[in-house]
Design a protein around this motif. Structure first.
Motif, PDB file in Angstrom:
ATOM      1  N   PHE A 132     -12.079   1.714 -11.107  1.00  0.00           N
ATOM      2  CA  PHE A 132     -12.398   1.660 -10.011  1.00  0.00           C
ATOM      3  C   PHE A 132     -12.813   0.687  -9.408  1.00  0.00           C
ATOM      4  O   PHE A 132     -13.045   0.684  -8.425  1.00  0.00           O
ATOM      5  CB  PHE A 132     -11.465   2.942  -8.593  1.00  0.00           C
ATOM      6  CG  PHE A 132     -10.322   3.981  -9.142  1.00  0.00           C
ATOM      7  CD1 PHE A 132      -9.057   3.179  -8.202  1.00  0.00           C
ATOM      8  CD2 PHE A 132     -10.520   4.641  -9.586  1.00  0.00           C
ATOM      9  CE1 PHE A 132      -8.278   4.218  -7.970  1.00  0.00           C
ATOM     10  CE2 PHE A 132      -9.159   5.484  -9.701  1.00  0.00           C
ATOM     11  CZ  PHE A 132      -8.210   5.231  -9.432  1.00  0.00           C
ATOM     12  N   SER A 133     -14.001   0.407 -10.283  1.00  0.00           N
ATOM     13  CA  SER A 133     -15.103   0.024 -10.552  1.00  0.00           C
ATOM     14  C   SER A 133     -14.375  -1.658  -9.821  1.00  0.00           C
ATOM     15  O   SER A 133     -13.655  -2.063 -10.336  1.00  0.00           O
ATOM     16  CB  SER A 133     -16.828  -0.302 -11.538  1.00  0.00           C
ATOM     17  OG  SER A 133     -16.845   1.152 -10.755  1.00  0.00           O
ATOM     18  N   GLU A 134     -16.017  -2.126  -9.594  1.00  0.00           N
ATOM     19  CA  GLU A 134     -15.292  -3.597  -9.183  1.00  0.00           C
ATOM     20  C   GLU A 134     -16.044  -4.958 -10.500  1.00  0.00           C
ATOM     21  O   GLU A 134     -15.168  -5.669 -10.351  1.00  0.00           O
ATOM     22  CB  GLU A 134     -16.686  -4.485  -8.112  1.00  0.00           C
ATOM     23  CG  GLU A 134     -16.826  -4.109  -6.612  1.00  0.00           C
ATOM     24  CD  GLU A 134     -15.172  -4.110  -6.075  1.00  0.00           C
ATOM     25  OE1 GLU A 134     -14.817  -5.770  -5.972  1.00  0.00           O
ATOM     26  OE2 GLU A 134     -14.407  -3.223  -5.922  1.00  0.00           O
ATOM     27  N   GLU A 189      -8.566   7.980  -1.589  1.00  0.00           N
ATOM     28  CA  GLU A 189      -6.731   8.316  -1.369  1.00  0.00           C
ATOM     29  C   GLU A 189      -5.659   9.087  -2.447  1.00  0.00           C
ATOM     30  O   GLU A 189      -5.034   9.553  -2.417  1.00  0.00           O
ATOM     31  CB  GLU A 189      -6.001   6.595  -1.313  1.00  0.00           C
ATOM     32  CG  GLU A 189      -6.904   5.933  -0.362  1.00  0.00           C
ATOM     33  CD  GLU A 189      -6.358   4.676   0.333  1.00  0.00           C
ATOM     34  OE1 GLU A 189      -6.009   4.555   1.269  1.00  0.00           O
ATOM     35  OE2 GLU A 189      -6.478   3.721  -1.207  1.00  0.00           O
ATOM     36  N   ILE A 226      -1.476   1.439 -10.114  1.00  0.00           N
ATOM     37  CA  ILE A 226      -3.177   1.350  -9.199  1.00  0.00           C
ATOM     38  C   ILE A 226      -3.317  -0.007  -9.710  1.00  0.00           C
ATOM     39  O   ILE A 226      -4.473  -1.120  -8.852  1.00  0.00           O
ATOM     40  CB  ILE A 226      -3.912   2.824  -9.412  1.00  0.00           C
ATOM     41  CG1 ILE A 226      -3.696   3.661  -9.027  1.00  0.00           C
ATOM     42  CG2 ILE A 226      -5.178   1.996  -8.673  1.00  0.00           C
ATOM     43  CD1 ILE A 226      -4.246   4.753  -9.501  1.00  0.00           C
ATOM     44  N   PRO A 229      -8.280  -5.829  -5.594  1.00  0.00           N
ATOM     45  CA  PRO A 229      -8.108  -4.415  -5.291  1.00  0.00           C
ATOM     46  C   PRO A 229      -7.142  -2.989  -5.731  1.00  0.00           C
ATOM     47  O   PRO A 229      -6.927  -3.454  -5.833  1.00  0.00           O
ATOM     48  CB  PRO A 229      -8.849  -4.197  -3.867  1.00  0.00           C
ATOM     49  CG  PRO A 229      -7.745  -5.299  -3.334  1.00  0.00           C
ATOM     50  CD  PRO A 229      -7.522  -6.318  -4.169  1.00  0.00           C
ATOM     51  N   PRO A 230      -7.506  -2.083  -6.307  1.00  0.00           N
ATOM     52  CA  PRO A 230      -7.187  -0.749  -6.232  1.00  0.00           C
ATOM     53  C   PRO A 230      -5.906  -0.753  -5.756  1.00  0.00           C
ATOM     54  O   PRO A 230      -5.908  -1.050  -4.211  1.00  0.00           O
ATOM     55  CB  PRO A 230      -7.885  -0.277  -6.537  1.00  0.00           C
ATOM     56  CG  PRO A 230      -9.750  -0.258  -6.719  1.00  0.00           C
ATOM     57  CD  PRO A 230      -9.369  -1.060  -5.768  1.00  0.00           C
ATOM     58  N   HIS A 243       0.694  -1.347   0.408  1.00  0.00           N
ATOM     59  CA  HIS A 243       0.032  -0.188   0.288  1.00  0.00           C
ATOM     60  C   HIS A 243       0.848   0.901   0.065  1.00  0.00           C
ATOM     61  O   HIS A 243       1.664   1.427   1.140  1.00  0.00           O
ATOM     62  CB  HIS A 243      -0.803  -0.049   1.146  1.00  0.00           C
ATOM     63  CG  HIS A 243      -1.866   1.266   1.142  1.00  0.00           C
ATOM     64  ND1 HIS A 243      -3.459   1.107   0.213  1.00  0.00           N
ATOM     65  CD2 HIS A 243      -1.767   1.694   1.584  1.00  0.00           C
ATOM     66  CE1 HIS A 243      -4.021   1.587   0.125  1.00  0.00           C
ATOM     67  NE2 HIS A 243      -3.796   2.789   1.387  1.00  0.00           N
ATOM     68  N   ARG A 284     -13.022  -7.717 -10.837  1.00  0.00           N
ATOM     69  CA  ARG A 284     -12.189  -7.453 -10.463  1.00  0.00           C
ATOM     70  C   ARG A 284     -11.716  -8.664  -8.864  1.00  0.00           C
ATOM     71  O   ARG A 284     -12.282  -8.812  -8.532  1.00  0.00           O
ATOM     72  CB  ARG A 284     -11.931  -5.797  -9.495  1.00  0.00           C
ATOM     73  CG  ARG A 284     -10.514  -5.619  -8.953  1.00  0.00           C
ATOM     74  CD  ARG A 284     -11.059  -4.302  -8.086  1.00  0.00           C
ATOM     75  NE  ARG A 284     -11.194  -2.575  -9.843  1.00  0.00           N
ATOM     76  CZ  ARG A 284      -9.756  -2.388  -9.822  1.00  0.00           C
ATOM     77  NH1 ARG A 284      -8.650  -2.520  -9.375  1.00  0.00           N
ATOM     78  NH2 ARG A 284     -10.343  -1.584 -10.637  1.00  0.00           N
ATOM     79  N   SER A 301     -15.949   6.346 -12.428  1.00  0.00           N
ATOM     80  CA  SER A 301     -14.540   6.322 -12.119  1.00  0.00           C
ATOM     81  C   SER A 301     -14.436   7.712 -12.499  1.00  0.00           C
ATOM     82  O   SER A 301     -14.093   8.683 -11.339  1.00  0.00           O
ATOM     83  CB  SER A 301     -13.800   5.508 -12.429  1.00  0.00           C
ATOM     84  OG  SER A 301     -13.543   4.205 -11.397  1.00  0.00           O
ATOM     85  N   THR A 353      -7.379   3.997  -3.520  1.00  0.00           N
ATOM     86  CA  THR A 353      -9.255   4.218  -3.866  1.00  0.00           C
ATOM     87  C   THR A 353      -9.155   5.879  -4.349  1.00  0.00           C
ATOM     88  O   THR A 353      -8.498   6.319  -4.392  1.00  0.00           O
ATOM     89  CB  THR A 353      -9.869   3.474  -2.109  1.00  0.00           C
ATOM     90  OG1 THR A 353      -9.474   5.040  -1.509  1.00  0.00           O
ATOM     91  CG2 THR A 353      -9.378   2.305  -1.737  1.00  0.00           C
ATOM     92  N   LEU A 354      -9.986   6.167  -4.597  1.00  0.00           N
ATOM     93  CA  LEU A 354     -10.855   7.322  -5.294  1.00  0.00           C
ATOM     94  C   LEU A 354     -10.739   8.159  -3.923  1.00  0.00           C
ATOM     95  O   LEU A 354     -10.035   9.109  -4.217  1.00  0.00           O
ATOM     96  CB  LEU A 354     -11.486   7.238  -5.759  1.00  0.00           C
ATOM     97  CG  LEU A 354     -12.057   6.445  -7.091  1.00  0.00           C
ATOM     98  CD1 LEU A 354     -13.482   6.248  -7.433  1.00  0.00           C
ATOM     99  CD2 LEU A 354     -11.536   7.687  -8.029  1.00  0.00           C
TER     100      LEU A 354
END
Length: 334
Positions: free
Chosen positions: A127-129, A151, A107, A144-145, A89, A141, A172, A148-149
Motif C-alpha cells: 500500500f506504500s507509495e 477500508e 487492489i 492509488p490502491p 471504488h 505508484r 503494509s 486503502t488499509l
C-alpha cells in the motif's frame, strides 16, 4: 461459486477486462502429499545454501545493458491516457459486512482481497507509495490502491509470495499486524519468518514448496514458481519464492479453490500444479513487467504466457495481476 460482479470485482474498472473465463481441467481432486509428489512438486532444491528453481538457475542478462537501452530509448513510454486511469471504488461497508459471498477485489499490482467462505485473505500487500527500501527513490505508484488499509475488512490470512519490495512491503505488513481485532496469520516462504520477527510480527508460519497448512477452515499449499528473491545486494535467493494454492476443506458446503501465482517466469511448474490440483475456480496470474523479453523472460511471464498458465492450471476464471501500478520494466503501464 460465482464471483460477485463489479463494483466488488476489482479496484480499477478499466482493468476488469483482464478477467477471463474458460479452461476447465480435470475434475476436482483432493490434493495429498503423494499426489503433489507424483506431479513433480517437492521441496525446493538448494545449491550452496541458496534456493534454486525446479528447472535450474535463471538465465541472467546484463542489468546495465537493459537500463542503458531503456534510457536512450526513453522507455517505458507513458500510457496513451497520460496515467489518468478511471477508478471503480468498491462498496466498502458491504465488503466489511460480507460473510456470505465469495468476492475478489483487485487492489493493485499483486495485492488482492479475497473473501472465501467468510474468510478474508490478502495477497502480497503493498500500500506504500514506492516499491523500494527508500521513501524518496524507487518505483513510484502511478495508480492509488483500489482500497486503502483503513477500508479493508479485518484480514484473517495474508499470503506472501516472495521478498521483492513490490510484493513484501514493511509498512503494509506492520500496519496489518496492528489491525483492530488482532493480527492476521501470515503465511510466508521459507526464510521470511525471521524477517517478520525482526519487524515485530510473530503470527507467522513459513512453508516450503509442497507444504500444507489449514487456517480458518481453508487449506493452503505453497507451490513452486520460477523466480528469485532478494532485498539487498547480498541476500539473493536466501529466502524462497512461490505461489499459493487454496481449497475449502473437504466436505465444505460451498467448495472453492484458488491459485495465486505470485511472480513467475514460464516453466513446467504450472503443468505440475495443474496435475496436482486438477483445476481451480479462480486464478490470479501475473502478466506485467515482461519487457524486454531477452532480460525479463526468464523471471516474468508476458500476457500470452499468462494465458498458457491459465490453461496449464485448469483455471475456470482468472484475472491478470502484476501490472498497471508500478512502472518496473519497458512496456507501457497500460
Amino acid at each position: 461459486m460465482p464471483i460477485r460482479p463489479s463494483p466488488l470485482l476489482c479496484g480499477i474498472s478499466l482493468w476488469c477486462a483482464a478477467t477471463c473465463a474458460g479452461a476447465g481441467g480435470e475434475p476436482s481432486v483432493e490434493p495429498s502429499a503423494e499426489r503433489l509428489a507424483a506431479s513433480g512438486i517437492h521441496h525446493a532444491p538448494r545449491v550452496d545454501d541458496h534456493f534454486e528453481n525446479n528447472d535450474g538457475p535463471l538465465a541472467r542478462g546484463s542489468v546495465w545493458k537493459w537500463r542503458w537501452n531503456a534510457f536512450i530509448n526513453h522507455l517505458p513510454p507513458p500510457p496513451e491516457n497520460g496515467y489518468r486511469f478511471p477508478m471503480d471504488h468498491p462498496d466498502v461497508p458491504w465488503l466489511k459486512a460480507n460473510r456470505q459471498d465469495n468476492t475478489l477485489t483487485w487492489i493493485g499490482h499483486a495485492t488482492a482481497l479475497l473473501q472465501i467462505n467468510g474468510v478474508n485473505i490478502l495477497t502480497d500487500p503493498v500500500f506504500s507509495e514506492r516499491a523500494s527500501p527508500l521513501s524518496f527513490i524507487g518505483p513510484a505508484r502511478k495508480v492509488p490502491p483500489g482500497l486503502t488499509l483503513a477500508e479493508l475488512p479485518h484480514i484473517d490470512v495474508v499470503l506472501i509470495s516472495h521478498s521483492h519490495y513490490d510484493h513484501l512491503d514493511t509498512a503494509s505488513v506492520q500496519a496489518l499486524n496492528r489491525q483492530a481485532g488482532g493480527p492476521p496469520r501470515f503465511l510466508v516462504p521459507l526464510g521470511i519468518k525471521q524477517w517478520m520477527a525482526n519487524k515485530g510480527i510473530d503470527t507467522v508460519e513459513e512453508l516450503n514448496w509442497s507444504d500444507h497448512t489449514r487456517v480458518a477452515g481453508l487449506d493452503f499449499w505453497f507451490v513452486p514458481a520460477t523466480h528469485w528473491s532478494a532485498r539487498s545486494f547480498s541476500d539473493r535467493n536466501d529466502t524462497l519464492w512461490g505461489g499459493w494454492a487454496m481449497k475449502t476443506a473437504p466436505g465444505a458446503a460451498r467448495p472453492f479453490s484458488l491459485y495465486f501465482a505470485g511472480d513467475t517466469g514460464y516453466s513446467g511448474d504450472s503443468k505440475r500444479i495443474g496435475a496436482a490440483f486438477g483445476h481451480f475456480d479462480l486464478a490470479l496470474i501475473p502478466m506485467g513487467a515482461y519487457a524486454p523479453r531477452w532480460f525479463m523472460g526468464p523471471q516474468h511471464i508476458d500476457p500470452q504466457q499468462a494465458v498458457q498458465v491459465f490453461k496449464d492450471v485448469g483455471a475456470k476464471k482468472a484475472i491478470g495481476i502484476h501490472w498497471g501500478t508500478f512502472e518496473l520494466t519497458d512496456e507501457p503501464l497500460d
